[in-house]
Design a protein around this motif. Structure first.
Motif: not given
Length: 398
Positions: A184-207
């Protein structure tokens, strides 16, 4: 597995148990309509658990697991039975396969499934070899106090009835809240920002999987979803007309993101959200506060669900241990396990720190939590731990 496939962690795990040569492998082949398991008249043909992910009408996305017979013998047999026992930790529904001569032998395992609160079906297999099926079915009902499904895997008889019973159990035990990541943290119409560091741990070419699943859920909830890397967060906030209702980030950059977030925006992490969905978030939060009780002589277990080659910036193998050693000194003992390697005896540990468990189904995580509780060992989560150590746990939403 393709991008459109349901991850195994989100599938219903159905496991077949029984003695050697009870026809488990033949039965799983009959259910799937494929030669998933090797079938032989020689007892003990199935050694390690064999899994098959598929879609079954009325059941949905599931994983079927064929296990070694629980009466296996010898040193190797004991190891196989141990793997069969471990399979119960991730089992949502059990199928206990009996033959006319093995009814009483299954009683111990039916008790184990009941102890672990795993719903199960009793199958009387090899019906083609039974003279008086009514008598044997009555015997099963007397022994287990529940009716059995009669099947002949060889002749493909009783499979529809078995699938129908499975479907009913799935419906009885379905719980949509167990698959809701953001709750219940969000509902329809809410704006959500995803802050996702793309460092060495992030798989290349995908999330990574938690990011993909979270984005999909937010879209299904008809939220307005934006994303950026940590270094672009200020620019993203500047171009937004209003502050986001919720910011979801990677736990390792909690402090950086928290210091930049608008006052009216809530904040959490993918790890924390998955800890709530898969495990026991209140237990994990309480477990984090037990960090205050650690000393330089304490013993900590760090457990991650997935298996991957260690990286120099690995959150579980590098960053959290470094945080603990900085706080308590270099002598604090830290053990690290991954995948299925979770100790049965946890009594030597003062704290368990687990990952979000995105690669585990809820049952598997719940079994680990139950094991920690039964041995009175505090348990927490990567994201919860980092928030606590950085002094912002009480500011994190879940």
């Amino acid at each position: 597995m393709s991008l459109q496939d349901t991850p195994n962690a989100n599938r219903i795990h159905i496991t077949l148990f029984g003695k050697r040569n009870s026809g488990k492998s033949s039965l799983i082949n009959a259910i799937t309509g494929q030669e998933v398991s090797v079938v032989s008249d020689t007892p003990g043909t199935t050694t390690d658990p064999v899994t098959k992910a598929m879609e079954i009408h009325g059941i949905g996305a599931c994983v079927l697991t064929d296990t070694a017979g629980f009466d296996d013998e010898g040193t190797l047999g004991e190891m196989r039975v141990k793997q069969t026992f471990k399979a119960t930790e991730r089992t949502d529904i059990g199928i206990l396969v009996c033959t006319e001569s093995s009814i009483e032998d299954n009683k111990r395992w039916s008790s184990l499934l009941e102890e672990k609160t795993i719903p199960y079906i009793i199958v009387l297999n090899k019906a083609d070899m039974i003279t008086d099926t009514n008598k044997v079915l009555k015997n099963i009902e007397d022994v287990f106090n529940k009716k059995a499904v009669l099947t002949s895997a060889v002749n493909r008889e009783g499979i529809k009835e078995l699938l129908s019973v499975l479907s009913d159990i799935v419906k009885e035990n379905s719980n949509e809240s167990n698959t809701d990541i953001t709750g219940n943290l969000v509902k329809e119409g809410d704006t959500v920002l995803l802050v996702m560091p793309q460092d060495i741990q992030a798989p290349k070419g995908r999330l990574i999987l938690p990011q993909v699943q979270t984005i999909r859920e937010l879209l299904d909830k008809k939220c307005l979803v934006l994303s950026c890397t940590t270094d672009n967060m200020k620019d993203m906030l500047n171009i937004m007309k209003s502050a986001p209702k919720l910011i979801i980030t990677d736990s390792q950059v909690f402090k950086t993101v928290y210091s930049q977030k608008p006052k009216e925006s809530n904040i959490t992490s993918f790890s924390v959200l998955f800890a709530k969905m898969k495990g026991d978030i209140e237990y994990f939060v309480n477990g984090a506060y037990s960090i205050n009780n650690l000393t330089e002589n304490s013993h900590v277990l760090i457990a991650e669900a997935c298996i991957h080659a260690p990286l120099t910036e690995d959150i579980g193998r590098e960053k959290i241990p470094a945080m603990l050693r900085k706080k308590f000194g270099g002598n604090i003992m830290i053990d690290i396990v991954s995948g299925a390697d979770f100790p049965d005896d946890l009594s030597n540990y003062d704290l368990i720190i687990h990952c979000g468990g995105c690669m585990f189904n809820r049952k598997h995580m719940a079994s680990r939590v139950a094991k920690a509780k039964s041995q009175s060992v505090p348990m927490t989560n990567y994201g919860v731990t980092i928030a606590f150590l950085q002094g912002i746990l009480d500011k994190i939403e879940y």
